[in-house]
Design a protein around this motif. Structure first.
Motif, short mmCIF file in Angstrom:
data_model
loop_
_atom_site.label_atom_id
_atom_site.label_comp_id
_atom_site.label_asym_id
_atom_site.label_seq_id
_atom_site.Cartn_x
_atom_site.Cartn_y
_atom_site.Cartn_z
N THR A 276 0.82 -1.21 0.00
CA THR A 276 0.00 0.00 0.00
C THR A 276 0.86 1.26 0.00
N ARG A 277 1.89 1.27 0.81
CA ARG A 277 2.75 2.45 0.92
C ARG A 277 3.55 2.71 -0.34
N ASN A 278 3.94 1.67 -1.04
CA ASN A 278 4.80 1.81 -2.21
C ASN A 278 4.15 1.23 -3.45
N ALA A 279 2.87 1.49 -3.61
CA ALA A 279 2.08 0.87 -4.67
C ALA A 279 2.63 1.12 -6.07
N SER A 280 3.28 2.21 -6.31
CA SER A 280 3.74 2.51 -7.67
C SER A 280 4.92 1.65 -8.10
N LYS A 281 5.70 1.12 -7.18
CA LYS A 281 6.88 0.36 -7.60
C LYS A 281 6.54 -1.09 -7.98
N TYR A 282 5.46 -1.64 -7.49
CA TYR A 282 5.15 -3.04 -7.77
C TYR A 282 4.64 -3.30 -9.19
N PRO A 283 3.78 -2.47 -9.75
CA PRO A 283 3.43 -2.68 -11.17
C PRO A 283 4.66 -2.57 -12.08
N ALA A 284 5.58 -1.69 -11.75
CA ALA A 284 6.81 -1.57 -12.55
C ALA A 284 7.62 -2.86 -12.46
N ALA A 285 7.67 -3.47 -11.28
CA ALA A 285 8.40 -4.73 -11.11
C ALA A 285 7.72 -5.84 -11.91
N GLU B 144 5.95 -5.45 -14.57
CA GLU B 144 6.20 -5.14 -15.97
C GLU B 144 7.58 -5.65 -16.41
N ARG B 145 8.53 -5.66 -15.49
CA ARG B 145 9.87 -6.18 -15.77
C ARG B 145 9.91 -7.71 -15.74
N GLY B 146 8.78 -8.34 -15.40
CA GLY B 146 8.71 -9.79 -15.41
C GLY B 146 8.71 -10.43 -14.03
N GLU B 147 8.74 -9.63 -12.98
CA GLU B 147 8.74 -10.19 -11.64
C GLU B 147 7.33 -10.55 -11.19
N ARG B 148 7.25 -11.54 -10.33
CA ARG B 148 5.99 -11.95 -9.72
C ARG B 148 6.05 -11.56 -8.25
N ILE B 149 5.06 -10.83 -7.78
CA ILE B 149 5.06 -10.30 -6.42
C ILE B 149 3.96 -10.98 -5.61
N THR B 150 4.34 -11.57 -4.48
CA THR B 150 3.38 -12.17 -3.56
C THR B 150 3.17 -11.19 -2.41
N VAL B 151 1.93 -10.85 -2.15
CA VAL B 151 1.58 -9.93 -1.06
C VAL B 151 1.12 -10.77 0.12
N THR B 152 1.69 -10.50 1.29
CA THR B 152 1.34 -11.27 2.48
C THR B 152 0.69 -10.38 3.53
N ARG B 153 -0.13 -11.02 4.36
CA ARG B 153 -0.73 -10.35 5.52
C ARG B 153 -0.56 -11.31 6.69
N ASN B 154 0.08 -10.84 7.73
CA ASN B 154 0.37 -11.68 8.90
C ASN B 154 1.11 -12.96 8.51
N GLY B 155 2.00 -12.83 7.54
CA GLY B 155 2.83 -13.95 7.11
C GLY B 155 2.18 -14.92 6.14
N ARG B 156 0.91 -14.70 5.81
CA ARG B 156 0.19 -15.58 4.89
C ARG B 156 0.02 -14.91 3.53
N PRO B 157 0.26 -15.61 2.44
CA PRO B 157 0.03 -15.03 1.11
C PRO B 157 -1.45 -14.72 0.92
N VAL B 158 -1.75 -13.52 0.42
CA VAL B 158 -3.14 -13.13 0.18
C VAL B 158 -3.39 -12.71 -1.27
N ALA B 159 -2.33 -12.38 -2.01
CA ALA B 159 -2.50 -11.95 -3.39
C ALA B 159 -1.19 -12.13 -4.15
#
Length: 68
Positions: free
Chosen positions: A9-18, A20-35
């Motif tokens: 949430t705080r750095n939302a602009s950097k993740y779409p750029a990542a 786009e470069r081909g990276e896959r980003i896993t978002v966690t909440r309380n240590g559990r993957p949520v997205a």
């Protein structure tokens, strides 16, 4: 790449750029993957499986008389 929901949430602009470069980003909440944020590919992905899944020897059940 993995990040917390708060950092996402705080750095939302950097993740779409990542992504786009081909990276896959896993978002966690309380240590559990949520997205997962992943790059879009040119490959066509069907909304549902187009072929049967599993073994070819699928049991066939018939209604009517019952034998044991």
């Amino acid at each position: 790449m993995e990040t917390t929901a708060r950092d996402f949430t705080r750095n939302a602009s950097k993740y779409p750029a990542a992504a786009e470069r081909g990276e896959r980003i896993t978002v966690t909440r309380n240590g559990r993957p949520v997205a997962v944020l992943s790059p879009v590919t040119e490959e066509s992905v069907p909304d549902h499986p187009a072929d049967p899944m599993g073994d070819d020897d699928i049991p066939v059940f018939h209604s009517g008389s019952r034998t044991c």
